[in-house]
Design a protein around this motif. Structure first.
Motif, short mmCIF file in Angstrom:
data_model
loop_
_atom_site.label_atom_id
_atom_site.label_comp_id
_atom_site.label_asym_id
_atom_site.label_seq_id
_atom_site.Cartn_x
_atom_site.Cartn_y
_atom_site.Cartn_z
N ASP A 51 31.19 39.33 49.47
CA ASP A 51 30.98 40.00 50.02
C ASP A 51 32.72 40.57 49.56
O ASP A 51 33.63 40.74 49.89
CB ASP A 51 31.76 39.70 51.69
N ARG A 99 27.09 41.77 49.27
CA ARG A 99 27.43 42.85 50.27
C ARG A 99 28.10 43.42 49.62
O ARG A 99 29.42 42.86 49.49
CB ARG A 99 27.41 42.28 51.47
N ARG A 120 29.74 46.76 51.10
CA ARG A 120 30.83 47.41 52.09
C ARG A 120 31.89 48.38 51.66
O ARG A 120 32.65 48.55 50.96
CB ARG A 120 31.11 46.95 54.02
N GLU A 132 29.79 38.93 59.59
CA GLU A 132 29.14 38.05 59.16
C GLU A 132 29.15 36.64 58.43
O GLU A 132 28.41 36.04 58.66
CB GLU A 132 29.03 39.29 57.81
N ASP A 169 23.51 52.60 45.61
CA ASP A 169 22.97 52.63 47.58
C ASP A 169 21.39 51.25 46.69
O ASP A 169 20.41 51.88 46.03
CB ASP A 169 22.63 52.98 48.47
N ARG A 171 27.24 50.35 48.04
CA ARG A 171 26.95 50.03 49.16
C ARG A 171 25.97 48.80 48.13
O ARG A 171 24.81 48.89 47.69
CB ARG A 171 25.86 50.79 49.99
N ARG A 230 23.38 46.09 49.73
CA ARG A 230 23.09 45.24 51.00
C ARG A 230 22.10 44.91 50.82
O ARG A 230 21.47 44.04 50.03
CB ARG A 230 22.96 47.22 52.36
N ASN A 231 21.53 43.52 51.92
CA ASN A 231 20.70 42.92 51.33
C ASN A 231 19.50 44.16 51.90
O ASN A 231 18.88 44.34 52.16
CB ASN A 231 20.69 42.46 53.39
N TYR A 271 13.98 48.80 52.89
CA TYR A 271 15.40 49.56 52.48
C TYR A 271 15.89 50.81 52.06
O TYR A 271 16.13 51.70 52.86
CB TYR A 271 16.17 49.09 50.87
N GLU A 308 21.91 56.67 56.01
CA GLU A 308 23.42 56.68 55.41
C GLU A 308 23.24 58.12 54.50
O GLU A 308 24.29 58.93 54.05
CB GLU A 308 23.44 55.40 54.44
#
Lengths: 276, 276, 276, 276
Positions: free
Chosen positions: A220, A248, A250, A265, C220, C248, C250-251, C258, C265
């Motif tokens: 992360d 991740r 962020r 998290e 992203d 970003r 993300r998972n 997704y 965003e």
């Protein structure tokens, strides 16, 4: 006249500061421990090792990272099970003038101390951990690298490892403190280089990969953090090898706000990977 | 040897502590101001008034609420426009022994001070605000109630109001400090009762409702906070009257962690309601 | 007997399906348009171009991406300003048997069509866009790559570009459809290779970099998506060049879930970068 | 020529549609079942009952709620353990012209069917549930009310209950379908009134409260949903009685988007409350 201060109940968790006399390091090492609301020494708890970064010490996660209020909240919702959280000290700020890191270096066998002296003592003292299924490791920056490296090198000891803004490798960095080859910081730099978590993946044989598959991995890192490519690279290597890795990226940099929010998290991640 | 400290660039925002001599209050009042990265006194900025709670002071949002790091981050992503954030002092901790609140009480005409002395002075000094479309108010607990009440009573001055864990009414609470009818806290309690934001809605005529519709409202309170029903009740009254009101009940109690994370919602809310 | 169906008011936004006869492509091209609640053709609106992916068409974002309900919600909270959202068609599924993409290829001058025919026509028809400050582009996969490439190649036209799971480059992929060098898919592959957004950064001169700085960039991509390294690489190149880029991870994978959640965003990002 | 469709691996979970012949209801009842990736009938799984709303049927959560992709994702991260998710049918759309709900009404003993016929049969067929510690119930609107009521009335059967936008009581609503006292919808309305979850708390004796404390409760309702005050009221009653209740009010109305995103909270909530 309680005023507005008591408008919601607060968890009765505690932070205690302890120390251990290390024969290997030849000095006393302080550490902080989070004991959850209702902690009962007669019961057994899982344990999380929460590691600080370069230039930091055992007190950072409490004083700057706000770990207590997040742990309280997540235990309250059940996202984190009642757990003992141990915050060790990676350096020796009283005696030496530089940070020493999580690895064995000249005259400072920290990894030996951690696994042979510290971990057994603290788990006995607080009745926590005791097996892989009840033990997790996580940390920030140098401590994020330390967490991943510890779980790579001791996969039989940890069910999960979570690296925040992790310093995972040092190959593309100048050795700092040049001209002072014996300085502690130079030793730290060299030890990170030597224990590169990226090289570890490149060099892992089939048996090692099999052992790494028994650990859950999480990286992360902020999109403005210059360490971010290291987390991406390690994630790709781990995925390619068939490990279970989460990544991740962020918003943010190399800041306490990033690490404070990372706990939302990382704590649940550790919790759900403790054995059932 | 920059070390890991410079792994990401930090915003060059500033917190400055100022004070103003109040003729109405007969004392000096300190306040904090957040000036965004690149602040230029020759330019004009919107302004957010960020109010503290009971027993607190002007320094709380910086020292305990971590407002700077959140404002920096949200300005960085553009979720918050570059803005001046003003944190006033609601009490007079040096002279009196109790909090005084945001309303006029006996010998303490705070609301008069705020609108007639403080707001004009600070907006001139920092070249911010100046009109409804460039001004927002928000705060926690007593300051959450103060924010909503200020925008109800001065809808021509604020484009939005955001109450966190807001103390919106006092009818169902005992007057505290009974036996000490002249104590400052009793006065604060009575003033919240008198300025009930719920009663305000019940008593609002059509013209007032029309004015309230020019403000955007937001209430945000924890599910473990005993003040939470007040936010729900006010939200329902505002919706029924046709106002634009948002309500959030998130996990948590009456804590700094709740207010710290509330800023991630409240700052963008203020920003997108500044006039374009 | 309204039942529970009317428990909350619904936004009166609309999806309309239109078509345009393209002289350049020699065929009709359908597209979908989202018109916000209260749309009034006499007013002017900003515009978002929302691009679909390979094998998809103009209907995907409505039927599979759930774009309407997210746009409605975000306009309701003010996170997205009232906006016209245009969903073009990148292929010609009726006539040819393969996707054609967003670039000019043999017998299919799509980019010319987009900028010379489509964009002017749709902006006139729906009274939207008209200038860089009122125009954004975003999309998924092939449309994510298309969005970034369009904003690179036409920085004077877009205030922001957002790539979801974006197909940004094709150098490390086999040309698919080998043996069928004239197949449409081979042409698409070659065109992505030729318009590599990574190469674009490597080759950009100082003047071009200056133009790119006038656009806000956002990448992203899911941590399980094999395209993810492309987004990381482009983000690093853009940061190094001094552009404002957000990243970003993300998972998730290369899925509609997704992209559906990405809209939470991407829409506010576009909105706050429209000129004020 | 795999194309971009295979850019990330997809979970091999399955939705199967089954039916059961009910002696009590005198008809066949269809239902959907989610079987997780790698489902093995020889192993035992926990079970979640996921209930639909008024006018809906067993197919809604799959077709409109997107439950499969969320369950896949959360099982992938470990936030949800591998689980069987059962989606029953509350009505009898083929025979009667109205919805019937989750309670026993005239000629339609649904609650008896659910607990005496359906639950035992489905848990045997799919080797799931079998005890309180391996069983959770959740649902939306009428199914949210049904979930809470089922756990109130059968606390020995469920470890947790989660109500989304829940129809918890009917006292303040007109009986709909007046003039058609025998209509199915009138019966549904009356049955919700009769099984008011608010009244249940008011009337619960000490022994019942003790049993309710063995269940974890969660209420989640949109700030624009006219049912929201019911969730707040029940949460307050449960907190006052010492139950463990969570409340969330998020942005939104009585919509599938609200329920789709609710699954990201409700599935992990059920998972962490399964017995270890």
């Amino acid at each position: 006249m309680a005023g507005l201060a008591a408008l919601s109940a607060a968890a009765q968790s505690k932070i205690v500061t302890e120390s251990i006399q290390s024969g290997k390091l030849g000095c006393e090492q302080k550490y902080n421990v989070y004991l959850p609301d209702g902690y009962d020494a007669a019961k057994s708890y899982p344990v999380i090792y929460l590691l600080h970064g370069l230039y930091g010490d055992y007190s950072n996660w409490v004083q700057m990272g706000g770990m207590k209020i997040i742990a309280d909240e997540l235990i309250g919702t059940g996202e984190l099970c009642p757990v003992v959280i141990v915050m060790p000290n990676a350096g020796d700020n009283d005696v030496h003038n530089y940070q020493n890191g999580y690895f064995n270096v000249k005259d400072w066998p920290y990894e030996d101390f951690f696994f042979q002296e510290f971990l057994p003592a603290v788990e006995q003292k607080f009745n926590c951990g005791g097996s892989k299924g009840k033990r997790a490791v996580m940390g920030l920056s140098m401590g994020g690298g330390g967490s991943i490296a510890y779980a790579q090198r001791h996969p039989e000891l940890f069910s999960s490892a979570y690296g925040m803004s992790a310093w995972l490798d040092n190959k593309q960095r100048e050795v700092r403190g040049t001209g002072k080859p014996e300085s502690k910081l130079t030793l730290t730099d060299e030890s990170v280089r030597k224990h590169s978590t990226l090289d570890f993946m490149d060099n892992a044989d089939e048996k090692t990969i099999g052992q790494l598959k028994t650990v859950q991995w999480f990286l992360d890192c902020g999109d403005d953090d210059s360490l971010m490519p290291l987390s991406v690279e390690l994630h790709l290597k781990m995925k390619k090898a068939g490990l279970h890795s989460e990544l991740r990226v962020r918003n943010g940099g190399h800041t306490w706000e990033y690490w404070h929010t990372a706990l939302r998290e990382s704590f649940p991640f550790a919790s759900r990977n403790f054995c059932r």
